[in-house]
Design a protein around this motif. Structure first.
Motif, PDB file in Angstrom:
ATOM      1  N   THR A   1       0.863  -1.180   0.000  1.00 15.12           N
ATOM      2  CA  THR A   1       0.000   0.000   0.000  1.00 15.12           C
ATOM      3  C   THR A   1       0.900   1.230   0.000  1.00 15.12           C
ATOM      4  O   THR A   1       2.111   1.139   0.243  1.00 15.12           O
ATOM      5  N   SER A   2       0.301   2.383  -0.262  1.00 13.13           N
ATOM      6  CA  SER A   2       1.037   3.640  -0.123  1.00 13.13           C
ATOM      7  C   SER A   2       1.049   4.046   1.345  1.00 13.13           C
ATOM      8  O   SER A   2       0.417   3.396   2.194  1.00 13.13           O
ATOM      9  N   GLY A   3       1.734   5.149   1.644  1.00 10.64           N
ATOM     10  CA  GLY A   3       1.828   5.604   3.019  1.00 10.64           C
ATOM     11  C   GLY A   3       0.505   5.989   3.627  1.00 10.64           C
ATOM     12  O   GLY A   3       0.345   5.981   4.851  1.00 10.64           O
ATOM     13  N   SER A   4      -0.480   6.309   2.790  1.00  9.09           N
ATOM     14  CA  SER A   4      -1.812   6.670   3.290  1.00  9.09           C
ATOM     15  C   SER A   4      -2.713   5.458   3.444  1.00  9.09           C
ATOM     16  O   SER A   4      -3.872   5.590   3.841  1.00  9.09           O
ATOM     17  N   GLY A   5      -2.201   4.269   3.112  1.00  6.11           N
ATOM     18  CA  GLY A   5      -3.012   3.056   3.188  1.00  6.11           C
ATOM     19  C   GLY A   5      -3.737   2.729   1.902  1.00  6.11           C
ATOM     20  O   GLY A   5      -4.479   1.742   1.845  1.00  6.11           O
ATOM     21  N   GLU A   6      -3.513   3.516   0.859  1.00  8.73           N
ATOM     22  CA  GLU A   6      -4.164   3.257  -0.429  1.00  8.73           C
ATOM     23  C   GLU A   6      -3.531   2.034  -1.091  1.00  8.73           C
ATOM     24  O   GLU A   6      -2.306   1.969  -1.259  1.00  8.73           O
ATOM     25  N   PRO A   7      -4.324   1.031  -1.455  1.00  8.13           N
ATOM     26  CA  PRO A   7      -3.757  -0.168  -2.081  1.00  8.13           C
ATOM     27  C   PRO A   7      -3.024   0.166  -3.371  1.00  8.13           C
ATOM     28  O   PRO A   7      -3.454   1.029  -4.140  1.00  8.13           O
ATOM     29  N   ILE A   8      -1.927  -0.523  -3.606  1.00  2.78           N
ATOM     30  CA  ILE A   8      -1.194  -0.355  -4.867  1.00  2.78           C
ATOM     31  C   ILE A   8      -1.712  -1.398  -5.851  1.00  2.78           C
ATOM     32  O   ILE A   8      -1.536  -2.604  -5.653  1.00  2.78           O
ATOM     33  N   ILE A   9      -2.387  -0.896  -6.878  1.00  4.97           N
ATOM     34  CA  ILE A   9      -3.070  -1.763  -7.837  1.00  4.97           C
ATOM     35  C   ILE A   9      -2.164  -2.008  -9.049  1.00  4.97           C
ATOM     36  O   ILE A   9      -1.453  -1.110  -9.503  1.00  4.97           O
ATOM     37  N   LEU A  10      -2.207  -3.206  -9.573  1.00  3.18           N
ATOM     38  CA  LEU A  10      -1.441  -3.522 -10.781  1.00  3.18           C
ATOM     39  C   LEU A  10      -2.097  -2.884 -12.003  1.00  3.18           C
ATOM     40  O   LEU A  10      -3.320  -2.809 -12.102  1.00  3.18           O
ATOM     41  N   ARG A  11      -1.259  -2.427 -12.924  1.00  4.05           N
ATOM     42  CA  ARG A  11      -1.733  -1.890 -14.200  1.00  4.05           C
ATOM     43  C   ARG A  11      -0.988  -2.575 -15.336  1.00  4.05           C
ATOM     44  O   ARG A  11       0.127  -3.086 -15.149  1.00  4.05           O
TER      45      ARG A  11
END
Length: 349
Positions: free
Chosen positions: A37-47
């Motif tokens: 995830t990013s530092g804000s907790g946002e999931p890192i999605i594959l593209r």
């Protein structure tokens, strides 16, 4: 430290013990997949990206070095579809990669989950009990703790960060009983077992206590790697056994969540990092390698524990169990680390 090279118990005559055809151990250091995830907790999605590559492979034949042929090859498009994972380009925490995984530490190290020779099982239990009485798994516990604290499990992402802060939480009944926070870059990757950090030592004692006993320990590990917004990060790459003509040239690993497929590291890759504790292999210069049956390091295409040297797991285990030939202190730790790793070790083909 107590001398671990003393002879093991002879309560079970070795001439009455034979190698089991069925012998298996469950993993005792059992990590989950590591979620990005990013530092804000946002999931890192594959593209997906569709790119046009160029010819870059080594020319093998002299005739292929002909300028006209090379120009013709360059004119032909090398079309590829690849997976990518990146940090967000803006917003809070966009410059930070957060990698989270859990670890379960299980006791009863000397009890195989499958063994069809009762005398061998009893002998093994006796040997592991004596090892635990002398060392208490403290040597290995410290090294596992070091690998949690130094963020070795981030692999390539560790090399891409300016700084990394790792927090390890000791969970009991779903609540945090104890937490430690580490500056991961202050803990060197090639100094296994040498840490004087009090928190690392305390974490190692918790892990060792679980391995030496019968209780479970649950750990939650979060590493925050400072990078820069929009940069590529590196989850595990999938092994595709059969690639279709129009398939991707790079497929990355993702875990399905409510937010969609989130980039992740395989639990096997996390586990490999955590068990990188073996500095006792022949010719060691102090660089730890993963505890493997033959000391295999695939990135170097080398096996550091060759059977001819009688320092691989099977020779050491057989000598210890069947011949009362006690390994050196370091190799005892190595054998125990391989048992903790788990696997199927029977003599049946």
């Amino acid at each position: 430290m107590t001398d671990l090279s003393r002879a093991s118990s002879k309560s079970i005559p070795v001439n009455e013990i034979s190698n089991p055809s069925v012998l298996a151990f469950e993993r005792k250091i059992d990590p989950s997949d590591a979620i990005f995830t990013s530092g804000s907790g946002e999931p890192i999605i594959l593209r997906e990206k569709a790119v046009r590559g160029t010819i870059s492979n080594r020319i093998k034949k002299e005739k292929d070095a002909d300028p006209a042929k090379l120009d013709a090859a360059i004119e032909s498009p090398n079309l590829q579809t690849v997976d990518v994972a990146t940090l967000p380009v803006d917003g809070k925490g966009a410059d930070t990669l957060e990698v989270t995984f859990n670890v379960r530490v299980i006791g009863n190290v000397g009890d195989p989950c499958a063994c069809n020779e009762p005398n061998y099982r009893n002998r093994l239990r006796s040997v592991v009990d004596e090892y635990a009485a002398r060392d208490g798994f403290r040597t290995l516990g410290l090294r596992y703790a070091e690998n949690l604290a130094n963020a070795r499990a981030l692999w390539r992402n560790r090399l891409s960060a300016q700084s990394i802060e790792t927090t390890v939480k000791f969970l009991q009944d779903g609540k945090t009983a104890k937490a430690w926070t580490f500056d991961s870059f202050s803990l060197h990757l090639n100094e296994a077992g040498l840490s004087k950090n009090r928190d690392v030592i305390e974490l190692g004692e918790v892990i060792a206590g679980a391995l030496a006993g019968k209780s479970l320990v649950f750990l939650e590990v979060v590493s925050r790697a400072q990078m820069a917004p929009g940069l590529e990060v590196f989850p595990s790459q999938e092994l595709i056994m059969e690639r279709t003509r129009n398939g991707k040239s790079r497929t990355l690993y993702a875990v399905e969540t409510k937010s969609g497929p989130v980039a992740a590291l395989h639990s096997q890759k996390v586990g490999n990092a955590l068990r990188t504790v073996d500095t006792w292999y022949p010719g060691s210069d102090g660089m730890p390698i993963a505890a493997e049956m033959y000391g295999a390091v695939t990135t170097m295409s080398k096996a550091f524990r060759q059977p001819r040297q009688k320092r691989d797991f099977y020779n050491l285990l057989d000598g210890w169990m069947l011949k009362n030939k006690v390994p050196s202190e370091g190799d005892q730790h190595y054998v125990m680390a391989c048992i903790i790793r788990g696997g199927v070790f029977g003599s049946a083909e």
